[in-house]
Design an enzyme around this catalytic site. Structure first.
Site, PDB file in Angstrom:
ATOM      1  N   TRP A  85       0.796  -1.078  -0.075  1.00 42.67           N
ATOM      2  CA  TRP A  85       0.131  -0.249   0.137  1.00 42.67           C
ATOM      3  C   TRP A  85       0.719   1.260  -0.138  1.00 42.67           C
ATOM      4  O   TRP A  85       1.500   1.482  -0.965  1.00 42.67           O
ATOM      5  CB  TRP A  85      -0.902  -0.005   1.204  1.00 42.67           C
ATOM      6  CG  TRP A  85      -0.625  -0.324   2.360  1.00 42.67           C
ATOM      7  CD1 TRP A  85      -0.501   0.566   3.749  1.00 42.67           C
ATOM      8  CD2 TRP A  85      -0.093  -1.471   3.086  1.00 42.67           C
ATOM      9  NE1 TRP A  85      -0.077  -0.149   4.630  1.00 42.67           N
ATOM     10  CE2 TRP A  85       0.109  -1.374   4.365  1.00 42.67           C
ATOM     11  CE3 TRP A  85      -0.051  -2.838   2.725  1.00 42.67           C
ATOM     12  CZ2 TRP A  85       0.439  -2.195   5.437  1.00 42.67           C
ATOM     13  CZ3 TRP A  85       0.231  -3.854   3.405  1.00 42.67           C
ATOM     14  CH2 TRP A  85       0.350  -3.581   4.500  1.00 42.67           C
ATOM     15  N   SER A 164       4.854   4.659   7.300  1.00 41.36           N
ATOM     16  CA  SER A 164       5.098   5.665   6.202  1.00 41.36           C
ATOM     17  C   SER A 164       5.942   6.698   6.477  1.00 41.36           C
ATOM     18  O   SER A 164       6.124   6.962   7.955  1.00 41.36           O
ATOM     19  CB  SER A 164       3.839   5.971   5.369  1.00 41.36           C
ATOM     20  OG  SER A 164       3.112   5.046   5.071  1.00 41.36           O
ATOM     21  N   ASP A 241     -10.693  10.104  20.482  1.00 38.37           N
ATOM     22  CA  ASP A 241      -9.720  10.821  20.084  1.00 38.37           C
ATOM     23  C   ASP A 241      -8.911  10.005  19.056  1.00 38.37           C
ATOM     24  O   ASP A 241      -8.820   8.810  19.081  1.00 38.37           O
ATOM     25  CB  ASP A 241      -8.532  11.492  21.179  1.00 38.37           C
ATOM     26  CG  ASP A 241      -7.720  12.483  20.790  1.00 38.37           C
ATOM     27  OD1 ASP A 241      -7.764  13.005  19.634  1.00 38.37           O
ATOM     28  OD2 ASP A 241      -6.732  12.709  21.524  1.00 38.37           O
ATOM     29  N   ARG A 246       3.023  10.991  12.507  1.00 40.43           N
ATOM     30  CA  ARG A 246       3.681  10.198  11.535  1.00 40.43           C
ATOM     31  C   ARG A 246       4.015  10.498  10.218  1.00 40.43           C
ATOM     32  O   ARG A 246       3.716  11.757  10.054  1.00 40.43           O
ATOM     33  CB  ARG A 246       2.922   8.947  11.545  1.00 40.43           C
ATOM     34  CG  ARG A 246       1.322   9.355  11.159  1.00 40.43           C
ATOM     35  CD  ARG A 246       0.322   8.146  10.910  1.00 40.43           C
ATOM     36  NE  ARG A 246      -0.895   8.302  10.462  1.00 40.43           N
ATOM     37  CZ  ARG A 246      -2.142   8.252  11.426  1.00 40.43           C
ATOM     38  NH1 ARG A 246      -2.017   8.159  12.753  1.00 40.43           N
ATOM     39  NH2 ARG A 246      -3.075   8.440  10.771  1.00 40.43           N
ATOM     40  N   GLN A 272      -7.051  20.532  21.290  1.00 34.42           N
ATOM     41  CA  GLN A 272      -8.308  20.043  21.040  1.00 34.42           C
ATOM     42  C   GLN A 272      -9.218  20.285  22.426  1.00 34.42           C
ATOM     43  O   GLN A 272      -8.875  20.839  23.633  1.00 34.42           O
ATOM     44  CB  GLN A 272      -8.459  18.406  21.096  1.00 34.42           C
ATOM     45  CG  GLN A 272      -7.879  17.707  22.223  1.00 34.42           C
ATOM     46  CD  GLN A 272      -7.426  16.422  21.787  1.00 34.42           C
ATOM     47  OE1 GLN A 272      -7.227  16.075  20.875  1.00 34.42           O
ATOM     48  NE2 GLN A 272      -7.708  15.367  22.994  1.00 34.42           N
ATOM     49  N   LEU A 308     -12.389  17.227  19.231  1.00 35.55           N
ATOM     50  CA  LEU A 308     -11.346  16.525  19.262  1.00 35.55           C
ATOM     51  C   LEU A 308     -10.360  16.686  18.013  1.00 35.55           C
ATOM     52  O   LEU A 308      -9.280  16.445  18.061  1.00 35.55           O
ATOM     53  CB  LEU A 308     -11.648  14.933  19.533  1.00 35.55           C
ATOM     54  CG  LEU A 308     -12.247  14.492  20.799  1.00 35.55           C
ATOM     55  CD1 LEU A 308     -12.687  13.114  20.646  1.00 35.55           C
ATOM     56  CD2 LEU A 308     -11.200  14.814  21.846  1.00 35.55           C
ATOM     57  N   ASP A 339      -9.241  15.202  12.426  1.00 35.08           N
ATOM     58  CA  ASP A 339      -8.048  14.854  13.392  1.00 35.08           C
ATOM     59  C   ASP A 339      -6.824  14.429  12.558  1.00 35.08           C
ATOM     60  O   ASP A 339      -5.852  14.160  12.967  1.00 35.08           O
ATOM     61  CB  ASP A 339      -8.352  13.867  14.481  1.00 35.08           C
ATOM     62  CG  ASP A 339      -8.013  14.130  15.857  1.00 35.08           C
ATOM     63  OD1 ASP A 339      -7.528  15.441  16.196  1.00 35.08           O
ATOM     64  OD2 ASP A 339      -8.075  13.212  16.698  1.00 35.08           O
ATOM     65  N   GLU A 340      -7.373  13.838  11.175  1.00 34.83           N
ATOM     66  CA  GLU A 340      -6.238  13.284  10.411  1.00 34.83           C
ATOM     67  C   GLU A 340      -5.846  13.815   9.045  1.00 34.83           C
ATOM     68  O   GLU A 340      -6.928  13.872   8.258  1.00 34.83           O
ATOM     69  CB  GLU A 340      -6.657  11.872  10.333  1.00 34.83           C
ATOM     70  CG  GLU A 340      -5.865  10.860   9.708  1.00 34.83           C
ATOM     71  CD  GLU A 340      -6.578   9.506   9.770  1.00 34.83           C
ATOM     72  OE1 GLU A 340      -6.295   8.642  10.679  1.00 34.83           O
ATOM     73  OE2 GLU A 340      -7.080   8.831   8.639  1.00 34.83           O
ATOM     74  N   GLU A 342      -2.871  13.239   6.441  1.00 36.58           N
ATOM     75  CA  GLU A 342      -1.926  12.330   6.209  1.00 36.58           C
ATOM     76  C   GLU A 342      -1.061  12.445   5.217  1.00 36.58           C
ATOM     77  O   GLU A 342      -1.371  13.622   4.406  1.00 36.58           O
ATOM     78  CB  GLU A 342      -2.431  10.763   5.968  1.00 36.58           C
ATOM     79  CG  GLU A 342      -3.510  10.358   7.150  1.00 36.58           C
ATOM     80  CD  GLU A 342      -3.797   9.034   6.855  1.00 36.58           C
ATOM     81  OE1 GLU A 342      -3.383   8.115   7.830  1.00 36.58           O
ATOM     82  OE2 GLU A 342      -4.516   8.618   6.244  1.00 36.58           O
TER      83      GLU A 342
END
EC number: 2.4.1.10
Length: 473
Positions: A85, A164, A241, A246, A272, A308, A339-340, A342
């Site tokens: 992936w 990653s 949460d 990363r 948050q 959050l 919250d994400e 990437e």
């Protein structure tokens, strides 16, 4: 919390709906001690106003990931039954694809389709000039199981998975890998990590000859970026949460070394919590928009998720030996939105800096965005450290809305700058791991995206080979 912020606030009324006996409902006013304020913390923001424009904007063909022909998709033959992936190429300091002894090199996450915990970094390579999916060879796992112990690094000893990152070809011809050390033993603790990967060439083969200088760089300071202990103290997984630290992406500017990475904001730059719902800087738009949207959000089923949500694309400066030199403020944050964010990716092109990130609609708190929506968002600046403005007015660069069970589902889109021209190559992976017996997660067909100033568009009829990294401009 600073005194200046408190001084800005005034009492407001919010309205909630109470369920009364017999099933009737009644709206009632409730005094709330939270007051509206505006605090940017000196960073750029992915605003609710911009994101609310995206559901309509994404209908345009120029933002849509191309449709791929399922019958043409192949597994990576050299992966020998593995799902493959997230991937990233070995890059030069300017972000262009490096050539290593006549080869293009890609690092990728791979593992058994039947074991979700089997996540390791593998190295694939392809002779420069060859583009077919079948020309990718597999050098195997980068790290041996013993490497995390041999490093004599207390954090690495607890590693359970490799996640990653990025890789750069150094000025002395060495391969320097940056990746995420993940520990399932410590509530998903994530740490930015590096190692020199020793690679040799024999005949038409690249061989991994071990790693050295394997070490942890950064695992969060709590103040600028949330660390895992804060996540644990606030209730860990039961709190709802989503702790992230990363995807370290290496970049150089004016002789300095940096990592840009996915994180969450810390306590000193917009943490948050419910009070974030009252920060006008996170909303954008007019004062009237803020009033309406904030009231709506406080009554929404997504209110807790928005409280959050404090995603960030963070930044640290490195010493020449790739140790931590300085923790820097985020390049952009997504408080109350998600919250994400990437796959941090940043590079300079035609005199401007471009910042990209991937995100999922299922993690967002924006009306009109669906759980199947997949995005690449993009931002532009005159300097590496910002401020960053949204590309295409909202930040929308790519959208894909296929069912995750579709073989041609793609994610982890990554923009690869080319040596010349205004086009970048977009890579990704195709097919979710473990979903099919015969179809493995594999390199998706690449395609071209054009960048001109503050605007981008998918180039029509530009589908390339699976995993292709470069084009002849």
């Amino acid at each position: 919390m600073n005194i200046k912020k408190f001084a800005k606030r005034a009492t407001v009324l919010t309205f909630t709906t109470a369920l009364l006996a017999g099933g009737a409902t009644q709206a009632f006013a409730k005094e709330n001690t939270q007051k509206p304020y505006k605090e940017t913390y000196g960073v750029s923001h992915i605003t609710r106003h911009d994101m609310l424009q995206i559901p309509k904007q994404q209908q345009s063909e120029k933002y849509q990931v191309p449709q791929f022909d399922q019958s043409t998709i192949k597994n990576i033959e050299s992966a020998k039954g593995l799902d493959v992936w997230d991937s990233w190429p070995l890059q030069n300091a300017d972000g262009t694809v490096a050539e290593y002894n006549g080869y293009h090199v890609v690092f990728a996450l791979a593992g058994s389709p039947k074991d979700a915990d089997d996540t390791s970094i593998y190295m694939f390579y392809q002779k420069v000039g060859d583009n077919s999916i079948d020309s990718w060879k597999n050098a195997g796992r980068v790290f041996k199981d013993s490497d995390k112990f041999d490093a004599n690094d207390e954090i690495l000893k607890e590693q359970t998975q490799e996640w990653s990152g990025s890789a750069t070809l150094t000025s002395d011809g060495k391969i320097r890998l940056f990746y995420t050390d993940f520990s399932g033993k410590h509530y998903g603790k994530q740490s930015l990590t590096t190692a020199q990967v020793n690679v040799s060439k024999s005949d038409s083969t690249l061989n991994i000859n071990g790693v050295e200088d394997h070490k942890t760089i950064f695992d969060g300071d709590g103040k600028t970026y949330q660390n895992v202990q804060q996540f644990i103290d606030e209730g860990n997984y039961t709190s709802g949460d989503n702790h992230t630290l990363r995807d370290p992406h290496y970049v150089e500017d004016k002789g300095h070394k940096y990592l840009v990475f996915e994180a969450n904001t810390g306590t000193e730059n917009g943490y948050q919590g419910e009070e974030s719902l009252f920060n006008k800087a996170y909303y954008g738009g007019s004062t009237n928009f803020f009033r309406k949207e904030s009231q709506k959000l406080q009554q929404s089923a997504k209110k807790r998720d928005a409280e959050l949500a404090n995603g960030a694309l963070g930044m640290i400066e490195l010493n020449n030996d790739y140790t931590l030199k300085k923790v820097m403020k985020p390049l952009i944050t997504s408080n109350t939105v998600t919250d994400e964010i990437e796959r941090a990716n940043v590079f300079k092109m035609n005199g401007k800096w471009y910042l990209f990130t991937d995100s999922r609609g299922s993690k967002m708190t924006i009306d009109g965005i669906n759980s199947n929506d997949i995005y690449m968002l993009g931002y532009v600046s005159n300097s590496l450290t910002g401020p960053y403005k949204p590309l295409n007015k909202t930040g929308l660069v790519l959208q894909m809305g296929l069912d995750p069970n579709d073989v041609t589902f793609t994610y982890s889109h990554f923009a690869v700058p080319q040596a010349k021209g205004n086009n970048v190559v977009i890579t990704s992976y195709m097919t979710n791991r473990g979903f099919f017996e015969d179809k493995k997660a594999t390199f998706a067909p690449s395609f071209l995206m054009n960048i001109k100033g503050k605007k981008t568009s998918v180039v029509k009829n530009s589908i390339l080979e699976q995993g292709q990294l470069t084009v002849n401009n």
